[in-house]
Write a protein that holds these residues in place. Structure first.
Motif, PDB file in Angstrom:
ATOM      1  N   MET A 163      23.680-109.380 -84.681  1.00  0.00           N
ATOM      2  CA  MET A 163      23.817-109.248 -83.242  1.00  0.00           C
ATOM      3  C   MET A 163      25.009-108.353 -82.900  1.00  0.00           C
ATOM      4  SD  MET A 163      21.374-111.362 -82.354  1.00  0.00           S
ATOM      5  CE  MET A 163      21.577-111.652 -80.613  1.00  0.00           C
ATOM      6  N   LYS A 164      24.927-107.716 -81.753  1.00  0.00           N
ATOM      7  CA  LYS A 164      26.011-106.829 -81.282  1.00  0.00           C
ATOM      8  C   LYS A 164      26.501-107.395 -79.940  1.00  0.00           C
ATOM      9  CE  LYS A 164      25.160-102.703 -78.862  1.00  0.00           C
ATOM     10  NZ  LYS A 164      25.675-103.197 -77.674  1.00  0.00           N
ATOM     11  N   VAL A 165      27.827-107.534 -79.781  1.00  0.00           N
ATOM     12  CA  VAL A 165      28.311-108.142 -78.528  1.00  0.00           C
ATOM     13  C   VAL A 165      28.172-107.192 -77.334  1.00  0.00           C
ATOM     14  CG1 VAL A 165      29.893-109.870 -79.488  1.00  0.00           C
ATOM     15  CG2 VAL A 165      30.709-107.537 -79.121  1.00  0.00           C
ATOM     16  N   ASN A 166      27.893-107.793 -76.192  1.00  0.00           N
ATOM     17  CA  ASN A 166      27.707-107.022 -74.947  1.00  0.00           C
ATOM     18  C   ASN A 166      29.035-106.938 -74.200  1.00  0.00           C
ATOM     19  OD1 ASN A 166      24.879-106.959 -75.415  1.00  0.00           O
ATOM     20  ND2 ASN A 166      24.680-108.990 -74.523  1.00  0.00           N
ATOM     21  N   ASN A 167      29.854-105.950 -74.551  1.00  0.00           N
ATOM     22  CA  ASN A 167      31.202-105.879 -73.949  1.00  0.00           C
ATOM     23  C   ASN A 167      31.327-104.766 -72.906  1.00  0.00           C
ATOM     24  OD1 ASN A 167      31.282-103.546 -75.450  1.00  0.00           O
ATOM     25  ND2 ASN A 167      32.621-104.377 -77.045  1.00  0.00           N
ATOM     26  N   GLU A 168      30.188-104.150 -72.566  1.00  0.00           N
ATOM     27  CA  GLU A 168      30.237-102.953 -71.694  1.00  0.00           C
ATOM     28  C   GLU A 168      30.874-103.227 -70.345  1.00  0.00           C
ATOM     29  OE1 GLU A 168      27.557-104.141 -73.202  1.00  0.00           O
ATOM     30  OE2 GLU A 168      26.930-102.634 -74.655  1.00  0.00           O
ATOM     31  N   VAL A 169      30.724-104.451 -69.824  1.00  0.00           N
ATOM     32  CA  VAL A 169      31.280-104.725 -68.468  1.00  0.00           C
ATOM     33  C   VAL A 169      32.797-104.610 -68.440  1.00  0.00           C
ATOM     34  CG1 VAL A 169      29.510-106.234 -67.473  1.00  0.00           C
ATOM     35  CG2 VAL A 169      31.271-107.238 -68.895  1.00  0.00           C
ATOM     36  N   LEU A 170      33.420-104.680 -69.600  1.00  0.00           N
ATOM     37  CA  LEU A 170      34.888-104.624 -69.631  1.00  0.00           C
ATOM     38  C   LEU A 170      35.414-103.205 -69.869  1.00  0.00           C
ATOM     39  CD1 LEU A 170      35.459-107.911 -71.640  1.00  0.00           C
ATOM     40  CD2 LEU A 170      35.930-107.534 -69.222  1.00  0.00           C
ATOM     41  N   LEU A 171      34.493-102.297 -70.109  1.00  0.00           N
ATOM     42  CA  LEU A 171      34.873-100.906 -70.369  1.00  0.00           C
ATOM     43  C   LEU A 171      35.299-100.229 -69.059  1.00  0.00           C
ATOM     44  CD1 LEU A 171      34.951 -99.172 -72.905  1.00  0.00           C
ATOM     45  CD2 LEU A 171      32.602 -98.477 -72.430  1.00  0.00           C
ATOM     46  N   GLN A 172      36.469 -99.610 -69.066  1.00  0.00           N
ATOM     47  CA  GLN A 172      37.013 -99.001 -67.844  1.00  0.00           C
ATOM     48  C   GLN A 172      36.688 -97.509 -67.791  1.00  0.00           C
ATOM     49  OE1 GLN A 172      38.796-101.456 -65.634  1.00  0.00           O
ATOM     50  NE2 GLN A 172      37.308-102.338 -67.062  1.00  0.00           N
ATOM     51  N   GLU A 173      36.925 -96.927 -66.626  1.00  0.00           N
ATOM     52  CA  GLU A 173      36.587 -95.506 -66.459  1.00  0.00           C
ATOM     53  C   GLU A 173      37.366 -94.608 -67.413  1.00  0.00           C
ATOM     54  OE1 GLU A 173      36.936 -95.049 -62.229  1.00  0.00           O
ATOM     55  OE2 GLU A 173      34.748 -94.899 -62.053  1.00  0.00           O
ATOM     56  N   ASP A 174      38.574 -95.047 -67.814  1.00  0.00           N
ATOM     57  CA  ASP A 174      39.391 -94.215 -68.717  1.00  0.00           C
ATOM     58  C   ASP A 174      38.993 -94.391 -70.187  1.00  0.00           C
ATOM     59  OD1 ASP A 174      40.341 -96.678 -69.455  1.00  0.00           O
ATOM     60  OD2 ASP A 174      42.399 -96.356 -68.759  1.00  0.00           O
ATOM     61  N   GLY A 175      37.942 -95.197 -70.448  1.00  0.00           N
ATOM     62  CA  GLY A 175      37.453 -95.369 -71.825  1.00  0.00           C
ATOM     63  C   GLY A 175      38.081 -96.554 -72.549  1.00  0.00           C
ATOM     64  N   GLY A 176      39.113 -97.153 -71.957  1.00  0.00           N
ATOM     65  CA  GLY A 176      39.740 -98.337 -72.566  1.00  0.00           C
ATOM     66  C   GLY A 176      39.063 -99.610 -72.064  1.00  0.00           C
ATOM     67  N   PHE A 177      39.482-100.749 -72.609  1.00  0.00           N
ATOM     68  CA  PHE A 177      38.934-102.032 -72.154  1.00  0.00           C
ATOM     69  C   PHE A 177      39.917-102.714 -71.206  1.00  0.00           C
ATOM     70  CE2 PHE A 177      36.260-101.467 -75.923  1.00  0.00           C
ATOM     71  CZ  PHE A 177      35.025-101.834 -75.412  1.00  0.00           C
ATOM     72  N   LEU A 178      39.390-103.599 -70.375  1.00  0.00           N
ATOM     73  CA  LEU A 178      40.204-104.299 -69.374  1.00  0.00           C
ATOM     74  C   LEU A 178      41.209-105.253 -70.026  1.00  0.00           C
ATOM     75  CD1 LEU A 178      40.610-104.852 -66.326  1.00  0.00           C
ATOM     76  CD2 LEU A 178      38.771-106.526 -66.464  1.00  0.00           C
ATOM     77  N   CYS A 179      40.887-105.744 -71.212  1.00  0.00           N
ATOM     78  CA  CYS A 179      41.780-106.700 -71.882  1.00  0.00           C
ATOM     79  C   CYS A 179      41.760-106.403 -73.384  1.00  0.00           C
ATOM     80  CB  CYS A 179      41.314-108.133 -71.609  1.00  0.00           C
ATOM     81  SG  CYS A 179      39.644-108.442 -72.194  1.00  0.00           S
ATOM     82  N   GLU A 180      42.563-107.165 -74.120  1.00  0.00           N
ATOM     83  CA  GLU A 180      42.628-106.930 -75.574  1.00  0.00           C
ATOM     84  C   GLU A 180      41.295-107.285 -76.240  1.00  0.00           C
ATOM     85  OE1 GLU A 180      45.713-109.212 -77.500  1.00  0.00           O
ATOM     86  OE2 GLU A 180      45.126-108.423 -79.468  1.00  0.00           O
ATOM     87  N   MET A 181      40.870-106.417 -77.146  1.00  0.00           N
ATOM     88  CA  MET A 181      39.598-106.637 -77.860  1.00  0.00           C
ATOM     89  C   MET A 181      39.877-106.599 -79.361  1.00  0.00           C
ATOM     90  SD  MET A 181      37.531-106.551 -75.179  1.00  0.00           S
ATOM     91  CE  MET A 181      35.833-106.194 -75.597  1.00  0.00           C
ATOM     92  N   SER A 182      38.966-107.210 -80.136  1.00  0.00           N
ATOM     93  CA  SER A 182      39.083-107.134 -81.592  1.00  0.00           C
ATOM     94  C   SER A 182      38.513-105.788 -82.056  1.00  0.00           C
ATOM     95  CB  SER A 182      38.277-108.261 -82.239  1.00  0.00           C
ATOM     96  OG  SER A 182      36.899-107.980 -82.098  1.00  0.00           O
ATOM     97  N   LYS A 183      38.720-105.488 -83.331  1.00  0.00           N
ATOM     98  CA  LYS A 183      38.156-104.229 -83.859  1.00  0.00           C
ATOM     99  C   LYS A 183      36.634-104.214 -83.756  1.00  0.00           C
ATOM    100  CE  LYS A 183      41.697-102.817 -87.079  1.00  0.00           C
ATOM    101  NZ  LYS A 183      42.237-103.152 -88.385  1.00  0.00           N
TER     102      LYS A 183
END
Ligand code: FAD
Ligand code: NAP
Length: 315
Positions: free
Chosen positions: A241-261
């Motif tokens: 399975m692949k996690v659905n983390n797209e909602v946390l992706l920001q316009e600058d290409g980073g994530f809204l919070c800390e993510m694992s590798k």
């Protein structure tokens, strides 16, 4: 978009539905949950579940989840069919942009977007998806009644769904790239005992082939490169399975919070992320056990966390 909600929950699987139940029952008045596909989440695609505590009979995932939305709704959580495109935060307020462009504001957010089947990358998988290649035995098994099918993978999902398919199909080839399985020992034993399953181990799929009407078969190879042609019209892929983390992706290409590798959300034991007011629960979070009962537990913990967070909210 002037109203500021107390809590937005993204995803209506076991984690999201439990978060909704706990948040609204715990006193939050303005709670909205968004689900873009099926309330109940990915387990609704499972043909059987036998490890949800208190439910001793083997039932389908759909049956398990049937009453969860209704129970959550009883306490007031609003359930909306809509996809959330992005969550962002400006000062202390979260902004949720829906896929249709609607914008909402909230004081807190719980992300419960779960995970989706990975693709194997085998030649023909994409081309024949929906025409012989499937990621859901419950949904598509019936099309192969009394026919031979192939299942790819060596985890719990592959083995359990292979067992399910033996109830419908004439034969199931279980193709795995190693000779040891990731699935639980009890499931491996059941598979080994099932006369309708042929184990094809240390094997890779070279290609899935067919014509305009769909899949005709697949070519597999052993470690020495010896090839075999399996003429199965159905190929079921369960390779993780692949996690659905797209909602946390920001316009600058980073994530809204800390993510694992691996792209999972880093949380503490209370499902708090590195960003105040943002929580994550279920399969999306780091070190998730990827079980319905654990996702539900996470959802409850996250909702309690959100209630505590809002108690100290400043107007
Ligand atoms: P999910 O169930 O994945 O729910 C997430 C929800 O969020 C989905 O409904 C999705 O549509 C929605 N969503 C995603 N992105 C957005 C967005 N941007 N906007 C709005 N909504 C969104 N576990 C067990 O305990 N026992 C089993 O026997 C078992 N069998 C399984 C069999 C199979 C075939 C599979 C695939 C899984 C199985 N699991 C089992 C694992 C279990 O299903 C998961 O651990 C559990 O569903 C995770 O719950 P969740 O709420 O975190 O995520
Ligand atoms: P998984 O446990 O990650 O297993 C994926 C399997 O696919 C592995 O055997 C892997 O091989 C194989 N694989 C990966 N990529 C491949 C590729 N490109 N080509 C061929 N094979 C490939 O995934 P899952 O079975 O979907 O389970 C996901 C999570 O949900 C797990 O945590 C699982 O325990 C849970 N789950 C639980 C239940 C249950 O409790 N009853 C049921 C289903 C799922 P290797 O082994 O060689 O890496």
């Amino acid at each position: 978009m002037s109203e500021v909600l107390d809590l937005i929950i993204v995803g209506g699987g076991p984690a999201g539905l439990t978060a909704g139940l706990y948040a609204s029952r715990g006193g939050l008045k303005n709670v909205v949950m968004f689900e873009k596909s099926v309330f109940g989440g990915q387990i609704t695609k499972s043909s059987e579940i036998e490890n949800y505590p208190g439910v001793s009979e083997v039932i389908t995932g759909l049956e398990l989840m049937e009453k969860w939305p209704e129970q959550a709704a009883r306490f007031g959580v609003k359930q909306e069919f809509a996809g959330v495109k992005r969550i962002s935060k400006i000062k202390d307020i979260f902004h949720a942009e829906l896929e249709d462009g609607t914008l909402l504001k909230s004081k807190s957010v719980i992300v419960c977007t779960g995970s989706n089947p990975k693709k194997s990358g085998v030649e023909g998988e994409e081309e024949f998806y929906g025409r012989g290649v499937s990621f859901c035995a419950t949904c598509d098994g019936f099309f192969y009644r009394n026919k031979e099918v192939a299942v790819l993978g060596g985890g719990d999902a592959a083995l359990e769904e292979a067992l399910f398919l033996t109830n419908i199909c004439a034969k199931v080839y279980l193709i795995h790239r190693r000779d040891e399985f990731r699935a639980s020992p009890a499931t491996v034993q059941r598979v080994k005992k099932n006369a309708k399953i042929e184990l094809v181990l240390n094997a890779s799929v070279k290609k899935i082939y067919g014509d305009a009407s769909g899949v005709s078969g697949l070519i597999i190879a052993d470690k020495e490169g010896n090839e075999r042609d399996l003429k199965t019209p159905g190929v079921f892929v369960f390779v993780g399975m692949k996690v659905n983390n797209e909602v946390l992706l920001q316009e600058d290409g980073g994530f809204l919070c800390e993510m694992s590798k691996g792209g999972e959300v880093v949380v503490d034991l209370n499902m708090r992320t590195s960003l105040q007011g943002l929580f994550a629960a279920g399969d999306i979070r780091i070190n998730a056990a990827k079980q319905v009962v654990c996702a539900a537990g996470d959802g409850a913990a996250a909702a309690i966390g959100a209630i505590n967070y809002l108690e100290s909210w400043h107007e």
